[in-house]
Design a protein around this motif. Structure first.
Motif, PDB file in Angstrom:
ATOM      1  N   GLU A  81      10.887  78.959  16.718  1.00 23.58           N
ATOM      2  CA  GLU A  81      11.156  78.755  15.293  1.00 23.58           C
ATOM      3  C   GLU A  81      12.286  79.657  14.830  1.00 23.58           C
ATOM      4  N   VAL A  82      12.239  80.913  15.241  1.00 17.50           N
ATOM      5  CA  VAL A  82      13.253  81.872  14.801  1.00 17.50           C
ATOM      6  C   VAL A  82      14.618  81.576  15.432  1.00 17.50           C
ATOM      7  N   THR A  83      14.624  81.194  16.685  1.00 16.91           N
ATOM      8  CA  THR A  83      15.901  81.051  17.399  1.00 16.91           C
ATOM      9  C   THR A  83      16.514  79.656  17.295  1.00 16.91           C
ATOM     10  N   ILE A  84      15.687  78.620  17.174  1.00 14.43           N
ATOM     11  CA  ILE A  84      16.207  77.252  17.229  1.00 14.43           C
ATOM     12  C   ILE A  84      15.807  76.420  16.019  1.00 14.43           C
ATOM     13  N   ILE A  85      14.507  76.342  15.754  1.00 14.69           N
ATOM     14  CA  ILE A  85      14.012  75.430  14.724  1.00 14.69           C
ATOM     15  C   ILE A  85      14.574  75.768  13.355  1.00 14.69           C
ATOM     16  N   ARG A  86      14.731  77.057  13.069  1.00 16.44           N
ATOM     17  CA  ARG A  86      15.205  77.479  11.750  1.00 16.44           C
ATOM     18  C   ARG A  86      16.570  76.887  11.410  1.00 16.44           C
ATOM     19  N   ARG A  87      17.348  76.572  12.419  1.00 16.56           N
ATOM     20  CA  ARG A  87      18.681  75.989  12.194  1.00 16.56           C
ATOM     21  C   ARG A  87      18.625  74.484  11.949  1.00 16.56           C
ATOM     22  N   LEU A  88      17.431  73.902  12.040  1.00 12.41           N
ATOM     23  CA  LEU A  88      17.319  72.444  11.939  1.00 12.41           C
ATOM     24  C   LEU A  88      16.758  71.959  10.609  1.00 12.41           C
ATOM     25  N   TYR A  89      16.262  72.870   9.766  1.00 11.34           N
ATOM     26  CA  TYR A  89      15.608  72.428   8.544  1.00 11.34           C
ATOM     27  C   TYR A  89      16.539  71.632   7.637  1.00 11.34           C
ATOM     28  N   ALA A  90      17.778  72.042   7.569  1.00 11.35           N
ATOM     29  CA  ALA A  90      18.728  71.359   6.683  1.00 11.35           C
ATOM     30  C   ALA A  90      19.400  70.167   7.351  1.00 11.35           C
ATOM     31  N   ARG A  91      19.107  69.937   8.625  1.00 12.16           N
ATOM     32  CA  ARG A  91      19.715  68.833   9.354  1.00 12.16           C
ATOM     33  C   ARG A  91      18.883  67.570   9.191  1.00 12.16           C
ATOM     34  N   ASP A  92      19.492  66.429   9.514  1.00  9.10           N
ATOM     35  CA  ASP A  92      18.733  65.186   9.385  1.00  9.10           C
ATOM     36  C   ASP A  92      17.750  65.049  10.545  1.00  9.10           C
ATOM     37  N   HIS A  93      16.868  64.043  10.433  1.00 10.70           N
ATOM     38  CA  HIS A  93      15.780  63.903  11.396  1.00 10.70           C
ATOM     39  C   HIS A  93      16.288  63.573  12.800  1.00 10.70           C
ATOM     40  N   LEU A  94      17.415  62.906  12.906  1.00 10.62           N
ATOM     41  CA  LEU A  94      17.950  62.595  14.226  1.00 10.62           C
ATOM     42  C   LEU A  94      18.300  63.879  14.977  1.00 10.62           C
ATOM     43  N   ASP A  95      18.926  64.828  14.293  1.00 10.90           N
ATOM     44  CA  ASP A  95      19.237  66.116  14.930  1.00 10.90           C
ATOM     45  C   ASP A  95      17.958  66.839  15.341  1.00 10.90           C
ATOM     46  N   GLN A  96      16.934  66.775  14.498  1.00 16.91           N
ATOM     47  CA  GLN A  96      15.664  67.421  14.820  1.00 16.91           C
ATOM     48  C   GLN A  96      15.023  66.797  16.057  1.00 16.91           C
ATOM     49  N   VAL A  97      15.056  65.455  16.119  1.00 20.21           N
ATOM     50  CA  VAL A  97      14.479  64.760  17.265  1.00 20.21           C
ATOM     51  C   VAL A  97      15.216  65.136  18.552  1.00 20.21           C
ATOM     52  N   LEU A  98      16.540  65.145  18.506  1.00 19.57           N
ATOM     53  CA  LEU A  98      17.320  65.460  19.701  1.00 19.57           C
ATOM     54  C   LEU A  98      17.094  66.902  20.146  1.00 19.57           C
TER      55      LEU A  98
END
Length: 305
Positions: A81-98
């Protein structure tokens, strides 16, 4: 079919359901509070199973194995969460899935590198290795009853946490308006890390508990992840109550469907055909249930419209 066999299958369905609840509870919290699609949740389930098998095998203590599963999964969840996931909150769902799909591959290959390609086995503790005699002379495995009890206890604790504690208020507020609770002084980063670690710990515990019923192997989390997504769709995204009810419905539907449908078709078809047709429909039953719920409740049983 005898009444005793039916009761045993109901208990099996409850055991399967509470295991799915442990998986789905963390997933629905992460999705509801953070708006994040986390495909790597099944990998945290796998991490818990491997940690429990390794520690229990080294120490001979099943309890230490469960503690290791909770700690390892929570630590892995907080780290990603700290190293990777935190950078995905503002991204769209496709980026999160990938990104989270990439985490599946990383966890799988990392686990294979550490533990090898061969499965591990987690022994049921001696105190729970035998059957328990229930009313009406029903013999049922003590370990499966323990899983039901642990799952129900954790469900009650989660309901209390969400409804009665300050952190629960923050979690519920975060589901409704993340920007507002940040403006009110809540450390949103810490809250997100806590929620993610909690969800990861629950997934790891589920993996450890199930690891004593099946082999612990790389990739074991992906099939369960699909079922966990079905649970939160049925129950409603972000709802712990929905995850609980949805998991029990799915567990009972799947277990009883595999038992009752072949018997029902056996009254009109020859045995081999009845088994084939009944098994095929049983594998579809949970998805038929999901479709039926969505027709009448598009947001899920307890989701917000």
């Amino acid at each position: 079919m005898s009444a005793i066999l039916l009761i045993e299958q109901v208990l099996n369905g409850l055991q399967f359901g509470v295991m799915l609840f442990l998986m789905a509870a963390g997933l629905t919290l992460v999705f509801g509070v953070m708006g994040l699609i986390n495909l790597a949740h099944g990998s945290l389930y796998m991490v818990g199973a491997f940690a429990a098998a390794a520690v229990a095998g080294a120490t001979g203590s099943f309890v230490l194995g469960l503690a290791a599963a909770l700690a390892a999964a929570a630590a892995a969840g907080a780290l990603i969460e700290v190293t990777i996931i935190r950078r995905l909150y503002a991204r769209d769902h496709l980026d999160q899935v990938l990104a989270t799909f990439a985490l599946i591959l990383i966890f799988s290959e990392g686990t294979r590198w550490i533990f090898g390609s061969f499965p591990l086995f987690l022994e049921v503790p001696a105190a729970l290795s035998g059957p328990v005699t229930l009313p009406f002379g029903i013999e049922y495995p003590a370990y499966r009853l323990a899983i039901i009890g642990i799952g129900l206890a954790i469900a009650a604790a989660l309901f209390w946490l969400i409804a009665k504690t300050r952190i629960g208020v923050q979690i519920r507020a975060g589901e409704a308006d993340r920007e507002m609770i940040a403006a009110l002084g809540v450390d949103i980063d810490r809250l997100y890390t806590l929620v993610f670690a909690l969800g990861a710990a629950l997934a790891g515990l589920a993996g450890a508990l199930v690891g004593a019923l099946q082999s612990v192997q790389v990739g074991m989390g992906e099939p369960v992840l699909i079922l966990a997504f079905v649970v939160i769709v049925i129950g409603g995204i972000g709802s712990i109550k929905g995850a609980f009810v949805g998991a029990l419905l799915l567990g009972l539907t799947d277990t009883l469907g595999r038992t009752l449908l072949p018997v029902a078709f056996g009254t009109v078809l020859e045995p081999s055909m009845a088994t084939a047709v009944g098994s095929a429909l049983a594998s579809m039953a949970i998805y038929i249930l999901m479709a039926g719920v969505l027709i009448f409740r598009p947001s899920g049983l307890f989701g917000q419209s």
